[in-house]
Design a protein around this motif. Sequence first.
Motif, PDB file in Angstrom:
ATOM      1  N   PRO A  86      16.769  -0.201-108.597  1.00 32.57           N
ATOM      2  CA  PRO A  86      16.259   0.710-107.568  1.00 32.57           C
ATOM      3  C   PRO A  86      15.552   1.886-108.249  1.00 32.57           C
ATOM      4  N   PRO A  87      14.671   2.573-107.545  1.00 31.11           N
ATOM      5  CA  PRO A  87      13.981   3.726-108.145  1.00 31.11           C
ATOM      6  C   PRO A  87      14.977   4.792-108.607  1.00 31.11           C
ATOM      7  N   SER A  88      14.555   5.517-109.623  1.00 24.71           N
ATOM      8  CA  SER A  88      15.378   6.611-110.153  1.00 24.71           C
ATOM      9  C   SER A  88      15.462   7.748-109.150  1.00 24.71           C
ATOM     10  N   ASN A  89      16.182   8.763-109.544  1.00 19.44           N
ATOM     11  CA  ASN A  89      16.183  10.002-108.780  1.00 19.44           C
ATOM     12  C   ASN A  89      14.763  10.566-108.780  1.00 19.44           C
ATOM     13  N   GLY A  90      14.429  11.351-107.763  1.00 21.18           N
ATOM     14  CA  GLY A  90      13.123  12.002-107.724  1.00 21.18           C
ATOM     15  C   GLY A  90      13.190  13.368-108.400  1.00 21.18           C
ATOM     16  N   VAL A  91      12.171  13.665-109.193  1.00 21.31           N
ATOM     17  CA  VAL A  91      12.087  14.980-109.847  1.00 21.31           C
ATOM     18  C   VAL A  91      10.765  15.613-109.403  1.00 21.31           C
ATOM     19  N   VAL A  92      10.868  16.833-108.839  1.00 10.76           N
ATOM     20  CA  VAL A  92       9.662  17.556-108.483  1.00 10.76           C
ATOM     21  C   VAL A  92       9.102  18.122-109.789  1.00 10.76           C
ATOM     22  N   VAL A  93       7.866  17.718-110.114  1.00 15.03           N
ATOM     23  CA  VAL A  93       7.245  18.121-111.368  1.00 15.03           C
ATOM     24  C   VAL A  93       6.996  19.627-111.340  1.00 15.03           C
ATOM     25  N   VAL A  97      22.169 -15.745-116.654  1.00 14.85           N
ATOM     26  CA  VAL A  97      22.113 -14.804-115.539  1.00 14.85           C
ATOM     27  C   VAL A  97      21.070 -13.735-115.838  1.00 14.85           C
ATOM     28  N   ALA A  98      20.189 -13.532-114.888  1.00 16.41           N
ATOM     29  CA  ALA A  98      19.216 -12.452-115.030  1.00 16.41           C
ATOM     30  C   ALA A  98      19.960 -11.124-115.053  1.00 16.41           C
ATOM     31  N   PRO A  99      19.390 -10.134-115.698  1.00 16.74           N
ATOM     32  CA  PRO A  99      20.073  -8.850-115.767  1.00 16.74           C
ATOM     33  C   PRO A  99      20.297  -8.254-114.380  1.00 16.74           C
ATOM     34  N   THR A 100      21.363  -7.522-114.249  1.00 16.61           N
ATOM     35  CA  THR A 100      21.685  -6.837-113.004  1.00 16.61           C
ATOM     36  C   THR A 100      21.906  -5.368-113.311  1.00 16.61           C
ATOM     37  N   ASN A 101      21.271  -4.520-112.533  1.00 15.46           N
ATOM     38  CA  ASN A 101      21.417  -3.085-112.751  1.00 15.46           C
ATOM     39  C   ASN A 101      22.722  -2.602-112.136  1.00 15.46           C
ATOM     40  N   VAL A 102      23.504  -1.872-112.927  1.00 16.39           N
ATOM     41  CA  VAL A 102      24.756  -1.314-112.418  1.00 16.39           C
ATOM     42  C   VAL A 102      24.735   0.214-112.403  1.00 16.39           C
ATOM     43  N   ASP A 103      23.664   0.800-112.915  1.00 11.83           N
ATOM     44  CA  ASP A 103      23.525   2.257-112.925  1.00 11.83           C
ATOM     45  C   ASP A 103      22.032   2.574-112.856  1.00 11.83           C
ATOM     46  N   VAL A 104      21.605   3.220-111.795  1.00 12.55           N
ATOM     47  CA  VAL A 104      20.194   3.509-111.559  1.00 12.55           C
ATOM     48  C   VAL A 104      19.634   4.387-112.677  1.00 12.55           C
ATOM     49  N   PRO A 105      18.395   4.107-113.094  1.00 14.55           N
ATOM     50  CA  PRO A 105      17.744   4.957-114.091  1.00 14.55           C
ATOM     51  C   PRO A 105      17.684   6.410-113.624  1.00 14.55           C
ATOM     52  N   HIS A 106      17.570   7.330-114.581  1.00 12.16           N
ATOM     53  CA  HIS A 106      17.585   8.761-114.280  1.00 12.16           C
ATOM     54  C   HIS A 106      16.393   9.430-114.961  1.00 12.16           C
ATOM     55  N   VAL A 107      15.709  10.300-114.210  1.00 10.84           N
ATOM     56  CA  VAL A 107      14.545  11.010-114.738  1.00 10.84           C
ATOM     57  C   VAL A 107      14.883  12.470-114.982  1.00 10.84           C
ATOM     58  N   THR A 108      14.410  12.980-116.113  1.00 10.07           N
ATOM     59  CA  THR A 108      14.524  14.410-116.431  1.00 10.07           C
ATOM     60  C   THR A 108      13.146  14.902-116.883  1.00 10.07           C
ATOM     61  N   GLN A 109      12.952  16.241-116.836  1.00  9.13           N
ATOM     62  CA  GLN A 109      11.701  16.821-117.315  1.00  9.13           C
ATOM     63  C   GLN A 109      12.002  17.818-118.422  1.00  9.13           C
ATOM     64  N   ASP A 110      11.239  17.700-119.507  1.00 11.07           N
ATOM     65  CA  ASP A 110      11.351  18.635-120.628  1.00 11.07           C
ATOM     66  C   ASP A 110       9.939  19.110-120.941  1.00 11.07           C
ATOM     67  N   GLY A 111       9.606  20.297-120.490  1.00  8.90           N
ATOM     68  CA  GLY A 111       8.248  20.809-120.694  1.00  8.90           C
ATOM     69  C   GLY A 111       7.254  19.967-119.927  1.00  8.90           C
ATOM     70  N   THR A 112       6.310  19.351-120.630  1.00  6.44           N
ATOM     71  CA  THR A 112       5.277  18.555-119.982  1.00  6.44           C
ATOM     72  C   THR A 112       5.592  17.056-119.995  1.00  6.44           C
ATOM     73  N   THR A 113       6.798  16.718-120.405  1.00  7.22           N
ATOM     74  CA  THR A 113       7.162  15.304-120.508  1.00  7.22           C
ATOM     75  C   THR A 113       8.310  14.963-119.572  1.00  7.22           C
ATOM     76  N   LEU A 114       8.134  13.864-118.825  1.00 13.58           N
ATOM     77  CA  LEU A 114       9.218  13.295-118.040  1.00 13.58           C
ATOM     78  C   LEU A 114       9.826  12.163-118.861  1.00 13.58           C
ATOM     79  N   ASN A 115      11.131  12.005-118.770  1.00 10.64           N
ATOM     80  CA  ASN A 115      11.805  10.928-119.481  1.00 10.64           C
ATOM     81  C   ASN A 115      12.652  10.135-118.500  1.00 10.64           C
ATOM     82  N   CYS A 116      12.629   8.812-118.650  1.00 13.76           N
ATOM     83  CA  CYS A 116      13.384   7.919-117.779  1.00 13.76           C
ATOM     84  C   CYS A 116      14.389   7.134-118.618  1.00 13.76           C
TER      85      CYS A 116
END
Length: 151
Positions: free
Chosen positions: A137-144, A61-80
């Motif tokens: 699905p796409p992660s949450n949107g973060v305004v940079v 079985v191909a992988p199935t997403n059960v929890d959408v990725p999440h983006v955060t910002q720490d200074g000049t770096t975004l993390n997913c």
Amino acid sequence: MSDTTSEYMVKRFGGAAMPNDDALVAWLNERGAEGWTLVTVDASVGFFVRSPVAPPEPPPVAPTNVDVPHVTQDGTTLNCTMGNWTGEPTSYAYQWKIDGTNVGTDSPDYTVRDADVGNTATCVVTATNAAGSSTAPPSNGVVVSGMVRSS
């Protein structure tokens, strides 16, 4: 007139009625025993039928997403985050987007640029295993936010 048990078995299941003796062994050896099952009709007659073909194992079985990725910002770096997956993924690919346009490299981290400030960043994660790939699905949107500059 009713059929004998052997005649019934031949009509019902196909196969070959054989005497229950060394001839059975010889018959199987000539044809290869694999795929044949002996059904004993009575003490003197054995009946061989083709064994049902075992159903193929289901494909992985191909992988199935059960929890959408999440983006955060720490200074000049975004993390997913990769999100949570079923199907035992063996690798992940990351695609960063700023206002829907692909940016960045295949990394869970993205270093923001001056042009990104005030725009919305999202991350799309694709998981892969031996069976194939699946995209979350796409992660949450973060305004940079504004970047910290050294003087």
